[in-house]
Design a protein around this motif. Structure first.
Motif, PDB file in Angstrom:
ATOM      1  N   GLU A   1      34.130  72.373  76.286  1.00  0.00           N
ATOM      2  CA  GLU A   1      34.395  73.801  76.119  1.00  0.00           C
ATOM      3  C   GLU A   1      33.940  74.555  77.361  1.00  0.00           C
ATOM      4  N   GLY A   2      34.804  75.444  77.846  1.00  0.00           N
ATOM      5  CA  GLY A   2      34.500  76.235  79.030  1.00  0.00           C
ATOM      6  C   GLY A   2      35.101  75.672  80.305  1.00  0.00           C
ATOM      7  N   ASP A   3      35.545  74.409  80.275  1.00  0.00           N
ATOM      8  CA  ASP A   3      36.175  73.807  81.454  1.00  0.00           C
ATOM      9  C   ASP A   3      37.524  74.468  81.727  1.00  0.00           C
ATOM     10  N   PHE A   4      37.934  74.454  82.997  1.00  0.00           N
ATOM     11  CA  PHE A   4      39.272  74.905  83.385  1.00  0.00           C
ATOM     12  C   PHE A   4      40.128  73.676  83.625  1.00  0.00           C
ATOM     13  N   VAL A   5      41.349  73.684  83.098  1.00  0.00           N
ATOM     14  CA  VAL A   5      42.278  72.573  83.320  1.00  0.00           C
ATOM     15  C   VAL A   5      43.566  73.099  83.933  1.00  0.00           C
ATOM     16  N   ASN A   6      44.184  72.251  84.725  1.00  0.00           N
ATOM     17  CA  ASN A   6      45.500  72.551  85.277  1.00  0.00           C
ATOM     18  C   ASN A   6      46.559  71.831  84.477  1.00  0.00           C
ATOM     19  N   GLU A   7      47.787  72.270  84.578  1.00  0.00           N
ATOM     20  CA  GLU A   7      48.887  71.606  83.903  1.00  0.00           C
ATOM     21  C   GLU A   7      48.923  70.145  84.329  1.00  0.00           C
ATOM     22  N   GLY A   8      49.003  69.246  83.364  1.00  0.00           N
ATOM     23  CA  GLY A   8      49.054  67.811  83.648  1.00  0.00           C
ATOM     24  C   GLY A   8      47.717  67.111  83.646  1.00  0.00           C
ATOM     25  N   ASP A   9      46.604  67.872  83.613  1.00  0.00           N
ATOM     26  CA  ASP A   9      45.285  67.245  83.554  1.00  0.00           C
ATOM     27  C   ASP A   9      45.114  66.503  82.218  1.00  0.00           C
ATOM     28  N   ILE A  10      44.444  65.350  82.286  1.00  0.00           N
ATOM     29  CA  ILE A  10      44.186  64.578  81.063  1.00  0.00           C
ATOM     30  C   ILE A  10      43.033  65.225  80.296  1.00  0.00           C
ATOM     31  N   ILE A  11      43.283  65.489  79.036  1.00  0.00           N
ATOM     32  CA  ILE A  11      42.297  66.123  78.150  1.00  0.00           C
ATOM     33  C   ILE A  11      41.538  65.075  77.348  1.00  0.00           C
ATOM     34  N   ALA A  12      42.290  64.094  76.835  1.00  0.00           N
ATOM     35  CA  ALA A  12      41.682  63.062  75.991  1.00  0.00           C
ATOM     36  C   ALA A  12      42.514  61.789  76.064  1.00  0.00           C
ATOM     37  N   ILE A  13      41.863  60.691  75.700  1.00  0.00           N
ATOM     38  CA  ILE A  13      42.550  59.406  75.594  1.00  0.00           C
ATOM     39  C   ILE A  13      42.438  58.943  74.145  1.00  0.00           C
ATOM     40  N   ILE A  14      43.600  58.659  73.559  1.00  0.00           N
ATOM     41  CA  ILE A  14      43.672  58.212  72.167  1.00  0.00           C
ATOM     42  C   ILE A  14      44.070  56.747  72.186  1.00  0.00           C
ATOM     43  N   ASP A  15      43.344  55.922  71.433  1.00  0.00           N
ATOM     44  CA  ASP A  15      43.640  54.494  71.433  1.00  0.00           C
ATOM     45  C   ASP A  15      44.009  54.050  70.034  1.00  0.00           C
TER      46      ASP A  15
ATOM     47  N   ALA B   1      49.025  58.861  66.439  1.00  0.00           N
ATOM     48  CA  ALA B   1      47.801  58.670  65.661  1.00  0.00           C
ATOM     49  C   ALA B   1      46.933  57.622  66.345  1.00  0.00           C
ATOM     50  N   GLY B   2      45.633  57.686  66.103  1.00  0.00           N
ATOM     51  CA  GLY B   2      44.712  56.703  66.666  1.00  0.00           C
ATOM     52  C   GLY B   2      43.287  57.205  66.591  1.00  0.00           C
ATOM     53  N   THR B   3      42.453  56.692  67.492  1.00  0.00           N
ATOM     54  CA  THR B   3      41.044  57.066  67.568  1.00  0.00           C
ATOM     55  C   THR B   3      40.778  57.693  68.930  1.00  0.00           C
ATOM     56  N   VAL B   4      40.000  58.782  68.945  1.00  0.00           N
ATOM     57  CA  VAL B   4      39.652  59.434  70.208  1.00  0.00           C
ATOM     58  C   VAL B   4      38.714  58.505  70.964  1.00  0.00           C
ATOM     59  N   LYS B   5      39.243  57.897  72.023  1.00  0.00           N
ATOM     60  CA  LYS B   5      38.454  56.952  72.824  1.00  0.00           C
ATOM     61  C   LYS B   5      37.567  57.704  73.815  1.00  0.00           C
TER      62      LYS B   5
ATOM     63  N   MET C   1      47.673  53.066  74.043  1.00  0.00           N
ATOM     64  CA  MET C   1      46.826  54.130  74.555  1.00  0.00           C
ATOM     65  C   MET C   1      47.694  55.333  74.891  1.00  0.00           C
ATOM     66  N   THR C   2      47.234  56.508  74.488  1.00  0.00           N
ATOM     67  CA  THR C   2      47.944  57.750  74.740  1.00  0.00           C
ATOM     68  C   THR C   2      47.038  58.700  75.510  1.00  0.00           C
ATOM     69  N   GLU C   3      47.564  59.291  76.563  1.00  0.00           N
ATOM     70  CA  GLU C   3      46.838  60.328  77.300  1.00  0.00           C
ATOM     71  C   GLU C   3      47.330  61.687  76.817  1.00  0.00           C
ATOM     72  N   VAL C   4      46.422  62.492  76.305  1.00  0.00           N
ATOM     73  CA  VAL C   4      46.761  63.854  75.912  1.00  0.00           C
ATOM     74  C   VAL C   4      46.563  64.728  77.145  1.00  0.00           C
TER      75      VAL C   4
ATOM     76  N   LYS D   1      35.972  65.022  68.267  1.00  0.00           N
ATOM     77  CA  LYS D   1      34.919  64.417  69.089  1.00  0.00           C
ATOM     78  C   LYS D   1      35.234  62.939  69.269  1.00  0.00           C
ATOM     79  N   GLN D   2      34.581  62.330  70.239  1.00  0.00           N
ATOM     80  CA  GLN D   2      34.802  60.919  70.523  1.00  0.00           C
ATOM     81  C   GLN D   2      34.530  60.104  69.264  1.00  0.00           C
ATOM     82  N   GLY D   3      35.443  59.178  68.970  1.00  0.00           N
ATOM     83  CA  GLY D   3      35.301  58.333  67.787  1.00  0.00           C
ATOM     84  C   GLY D   3      36.058  58.831  66.571  1.00  0.00           C
ATOM     85  N   ASP D   4      36.530  60.090  66.605  1.00  0.00           N
ATOM     86  CA  ASP D   4      37.287  60.633  65.478  1.00  0.00           C
ATOM     87  C   ASP D   4      38.649  59.957  65.358  1.00  0.00           C
TER      88      ASP D   4
END
Length: 70
Positions: free
Chosen positions: A56-70, A46-50, A1-4, A18-21
Motif C-alpha cells: 500500500e502506498g507504492d506507485f506502479v506504472n502500466e504493465g508493472d507486476i503486482i502479484a504472482i498467482i500459482d 484461480a490459484g494461490t498468491v505466491k 503461473m499467472t502474473e497480475v 496476502k501471500q498464501g491466500d
C-alpha cells in the motif's frame, strides 16, 4: 503461473489479498488510485498468491507486476 499486472499507472491504495491466500478467477488483488478514482485489479486465473510485488502506498506504472498467482 499467472502474473497480475497493472493496467494503468497509479498508487496502490489497498492490497486486498496476502501471500498464501487462495483466490478465484476475477477476484480483486489490489485497488489502485488514479485521478481520484479507485480501480480494482483482478487475477484472471484461480490459484494461490505466491508473491505480492507491491505494498500500500507504492506507485506502479502500466504493465508493472503486482502479484504472482500459482
Amino acid at each position: 503461473m499467472t502474473e497480475v499486472k497493472a493496467n494503468m499507472a497509479g498508487n496502490v491504495w489497498k492490497v486486498v489479498v496476502k501471500q498464501g491466500d487462495s483466490v478465484e478467477a476475477d477476484q480483486d488483488v489490489v485497488i489502485l488510485e488514479s485521478m481520484k478514482m479507485e480501480i480494482p485489479i483482478a487475477t484472471e486465473e484461480a490459484g494461490t498468491v505466491k508473491e505480492l510485488k507491491v505494498a500500500e502506498g507504492d506507485f506502479v506504472n502500466e504493465g508493472d507486476i503486482i502479484a504472482i498467482i500459482d
